[in-house]
Design a protein around this motif. Structure first.
Motif, mmCIF file in Angstrom:
data_model
loop_
_atom_site.group_PDB
_atom_site.id
_atom_site.type_symbol
_atom_site.label_atom_id
_atom_site.label_comp_id
_atom_site.label_asym_id
_atom_site.label_seq_id
_atom_site.Cartn_x
_atom_site.Cartn_y
_atom_site.Cartn_z
ATOM 1 N N PHE A 128 0.837 -1.206 0.000
ATOM 2 C CA PHE A 128 0.000 0.000 0.000
ATOM 3 C C PHE A 128 0.873 1.258 0.000
ATOM 4 O O PHE A 128 0.556 2.245 -0.661
ATOM 5 C CB PHE A 128 -0.928 0.004 1.221
ATOM 6 N N ASP A 129 1.974 1.202 0.742
ATOM 7 C CA ASP A 129 2.892 2.351 0.773
ATOM 8 C C ASP A 129 3.432 2.642 -0.626
ATOM 9 O O ASP A 129 3.621 3.806 -0.995
ATOM 10 C CB ASP A 129 4.054 2.080 1.737
ATOM 11 N N MET A 187 3.227 6.071 -2.675
ATOM 12 C CA MET A 187 4.435 6.716 -3.189
ATOM 13 C C MET A 187 4.320 7.000 -4.686
ATOM 14 O O MET A 187 4.794 8.034 -5.170
ATOM 15 C CB MET A 187 5.646 5.818 -2.917
ATOM 16 N N TRP A 188 3.682 6.086 -5.421
ATOM 17 C CA TRP A 188 3.549 6.298 -6.864
ATOM 18 C C TRP A 188 2.403 7.239 -7.198
ATOM 19 O O TRP A 188 2.586 8.256 -7.879
ATOM 20 C CB TRP A 188 3.337 4.953 -7.564
ATOM 21 N N GLY A 226 4.325 10.438 -6.935
ATOM 22 C CA GLY A 226 4.945 10.360 -8.256
ATOM 23 C C GLY A 226 6.248 9.608 -8.316
ATOM 24 O O GLY A 226 7.082 9.871 -9.194
ATOM 25 N N SER A 227 6.461 8.634 -7.416
ATOM 26 C CA SER A 227 7.712 7.882 -7.379
ATOM 27 C C SER A 227 7.778 6.896 -8.547
ATOM 28 O O SER A 227 6.977 5.966 -8.639
ATOM 29 C CB SER A 227 7.841 7.119 -6.052
ATOM 30 N N HIS A 280 -6.341 2.916 -5.332
ATOM 31 C CA HIS A 280 -5.813 2.188 -4.171
ATOM 32 C C HIS A 280 -6.460 2.614 -2.861
ATOM 33 O O HIS A 280 -6.331 1.919 -1.848
ATOM 34 C CB HIS A 280 -4.298 2.398 -4.072
ATOM 35 N N THR A 281 -7.177 3.732 -2.853
ATOM 36 C CA THR A 281 -7.757 4.233 -1.607
ATOM 37 C C THR A 281 -9.062 3.534 -1.230
ATOM 38 O O THR A 281 -9.570 3.722 -0.128
ATOM 39 C CB THR A 281 -8.029 5.745 -1.717
ATOM 40 N N ARG A 282 -9.619 2.722 -2.138
ATOM 41 C CA ARG A 282 -10.908 2.089 -1.876
ATOM 42 C C ARG A 282 -10.782 0.759 -1.141
ATOM 43 O O ARG A 282 -11.776 0.160 -0.747
ATOM 44 C CB ARG A 282 -11.643 1.859 -3.196
#
Length: 262
Positions: A13-14, A18-19, A23-24, A76-78
């Motif tokens: 999840f991290d 980050m992406w 924007g990693s 990813h937040t859901r």
């Protein structure tokens, strides 16, 4: 893919954060690498319905674009499971790629439609599932020609999740928009799914023994084409034909429940 521990899920999840939020590029590459095996998994399962002249590398190439699209569009937040969503997108991209390259001519699709109609008509007349010979005689072709049609039209039984569906053109929506998280089923669907399962069990039980065994091993035991062929002492091409025939029979028998399946 192996089930992740709580710590591994948190770490994954991290990477999404980050992406997507920071924007990693490194996190993006890590996620692509993590989920890339899904493309091979989908390609292996899809290949059972395709003739040997279809290059598996082409499937993988189409599927990689589907994976990248899934990664870009996934929220990813859901708290949803990415693998389930991604496999639908990858499979849809593979099917779209094959269709865009005119792998299945319209004449072949017309043959598939006629076979489905034949199964439906004969089943209504006989009040049972027709045999291959009866279907061939109804269509005015040899049983050998019928087997060849099964082989050629196996992909015609698939649908693309990117296909626009709906009654009115201006209201059509991509099929994938209707995909829901299977881990949190809606209460109103529980009874419907239970009823549909009972129907499927009844229909599958009516399949000829070999076709029933192929369906069971492929969909419930998740065996590959080669594994099933070895168990049944048949060639992989014969297993593919049995699988295609079973799908035609099931589609015909379940025509009354088409609205639910869609």
């Amino acid at each position: 893919m192996a089930r992740l521990t709580i710590q591994e899920k948190a770490k994954e999840f991290d990477k999404w954060v980050m992406w997507k939020q920071e924007g990693s590029r490194e996190a993006e590459i890590d996620l692509i690498t993590r989920f890339l095996p899904l493309v091979d998994k989908v390609a292996n399962r899809l290949a059972i319905n395709l003739p040997a002249n279809v290059d598996k590398d082409d499937l993988i190439s189409y599927g990689r674009f589907g994976l990248l699209d899934a990664l870009a569009k996934f929220d990813h937040t859901r708290g949803l499971q990415f693998e389930t969503y991604a496999m639908w997108r990858i499979r849809g991209a593979m099917i779209d790629g094959l269709r865009e390259n005119d792998w299945i001519p319209r004449t072949v699709r017309d043959k598939a439609k006629k076979i489905e109609e034949a199964y439906t008509t004969l089943e209504q007349q006989m009040l049972r599932m027709p045999t291959d010979l009866e279907v061939a005689e109804y269509l005015g072709i040899s049983e050998k020609d019928l087997q060849q049609v099964f082989y050629e039209t196996s992909l015609a039984t698939m649908v693309s999740i990117d296909e626009a569906v709906g009654e009115e053109d201006e209201q059509k929506t991509a099929r994938h928009s209707y995909i829901v998280d299977e881990l949190t089923p809606r209460p109103e669907n529980v009874a419907e799914v239970s009823s549909l399962k009972e129907v499927l069990v009844t229909v599958i039980d009516k399949l000829p023994e070999k076709e029933r065994l192929v369906v069971s091993l492929f969909y419930f035991e998740e065996m590959t084409l080669s594994e099933i062929a070895e168990i049944m002492s048949l060639s992989p091409s014969r297993i593919s034909q049995l699988h295609s025939k079973a799908l035609f029979r099931l589609r015909s028998a379940l025509s009354r429940w088409k609205s639910q399946l869609m």
